[in-house]
Design a protein around this motif. Structure first.
Motif, PDB file in Angstrom:
ATOM      1  N   PRO A   2      13.627   2.999  -3.112  1.00 42.15           N
ATOM      2  CA  PRO A   2      12.962   1.696  -3.051  1.00 42.15           C
ATOM      3  C   PRO A   2      13.512   0.773  -1.963  1.00 42.15           C
ATOM      4  CG  PRO A   2      13.918   2.109  -5.251  1.00 42.15           C
ATOM      5  CD  PRO A   2      14.279   3.259  -4.382  1.00 42.15           C
ATOM      6  N   GLN A   3      14.704   1.039  -1.501  1.00 47.31           N
ATOM      7  CA  GLN A   3      15.263   0.160  -0.470  1.00 47.31           C
ATOM      8  C   GLN A   3      14.484   0.288   0.847  1.00 47.31           C
ATOM      9  OE1 GLN A   3      16.888   2.519  -2.186  1.00 47.31           O
ATOM     10  NE2 GLN A   3      19.017   2.000  -2.592  1.00 47.31           N
ATOM     11  N   MET A   4      13.814   1.403   1.033  1.00 48.49           N
ATOM     12  CA  MET A   4      13.123   1.634   2.303  1.00 48.49           C
ATOM     13  C   MET A   4      11.693   1.083   2.316  1.00 48.49           C
ATOM     14  SD  MET A   4      15.257   3.000   4.261  1.00 48.49           S
ATOM     15  CE  MET A   4      14.302   3.689   5.577  1.00 48.49           C
ATOM     16  N   MET A   5      11.197   0.652   1.211  1.00 48.98           N
ATOM     17  CA  MET A   5       9.808   0.199   1.162  1.00 48.98           C
ATOM     18  C   MET A   5       9.499  -0.973   2.099  1.00 48.98           C
ATOM     19  SD  MET A   5       7.930   2.189  -0.287  1.00 48.98           S
ATOM     20  CE  MET A   5       6.428   1.300  -0.523  1.00 48.98           C
ATOM     21  N   PRO A   6      10.352  -1.974   2.210  1.00 49.06           N
ATOM     22  CA  PRO A   6      10.007  -3.056   3.147  1.00 49.06           C
ATOM     23  C   PRO A   6       9.845  -2.564   4.586  1.00 49.06           C
ATOM     24  CG  PRO A   6      11.733  -3.770   1.671  1.00 49.06           C
ATOM     25  CD  PRO A   6      11.534  -2.299   1.426  1.00 49.06           C
ATOM     26  N   ILE A   7      10.641  -1.589   4.968  1.00 54.46           N
ATOM     27  CA  ILE A   7      10.509  -1.057   6.327  1.00 54.46           C
ATOM     28  C   ILE A   7       9.155  -0.361   6.472  1.00 54.46           C
ATOM     29  CG2 ILE A   7      11.441   0.624   7.951  1.00 54.46           C
ATOM     30  CD1 ILE A   7      14.217  -0.065   6.862  1.00 54.46           C
ATOM     31  N   ASN A   8       8.744   0.370   5.464  1.00 55.55           N
ATOM     32  CA  ASN A   8       7.436   1.011   5.520  1.00 55.55           C
ATOM     33  C   ASN A   8       6.317  -0.024   5.643  1.00 55.55           C
ATOM     34  OD1 ASN A   8       7.796   3.717   5.567  1.00 55.55           O
ATOM     35  ND2 ASN A   8       7.622   4.009   3.357  1.00 55.55           N
ATOM     36  N   SER A  12       3.860  -0.345   8.814  1.00 59.30           N
ATOM     37  CA  SER A  12       2.409  -0.241   8.620  1.00 59.30           C
ATOM     38  C   SER A  12       1.688  -1.468   9.178  1.00 59.30           C
ATOM     39  CB  SER A  12       2.078  -0.096   7.142  1.00 59.30           C
ATOM     40  OG  SER A  12       2.596   1.099   6.642  1.00 59.30           O
ATOM     41  N   LEU A  13       2.248  -2.631   8.938  1.00 61.99           N
ATOM     42  CA  LEU A  13       1.649  -3.853   9.475  1.00 61.99           C
ATOM     43  C   LEU A  13       1.662  -3.836  11.005  1.00 61.99           C
ATOM     44  CD1 LEU A  13       0.536  -6.724   8.930  1.00 61.99           C
ATOM     45  CD2 LEU A  13       2.903  -7.499   9.070  1.00 61.99           C
TER      46      LEU A  13
END
Length: 53
Positions: A2-8, A12-13
């Motif tokens: 879950p720590q990597m989700m903001p980077i994803n 994507s943005l």
């Protein structure tokens, strides 16, 4: 992880924005080229078809 989700989400943005900008630029320049070709063809046709009835 879950720590990597903001980077994803940020990646994507970023990709969406880049694709959106490229798509808009291509549409803009393609329309300019088509408009110039139409104007040149119209001028050519007007000069060519100079009928005297």
């Amino acid at each position: 992880m879950p720590q990597m989700m903001p980077i994803n989400w940020i990646f994507s943005l970023f990709m969406f924005i880049m694709i959106f900008i490229m798509f808009n630029m291509l549409n803009y320049y393609i329309s300019i080229i088509k408009m110039n070709n139409k104007m040149n063809n119209n001028n050519f046709l007007l000069k060519k078809n100079n009928w005297k009835w």
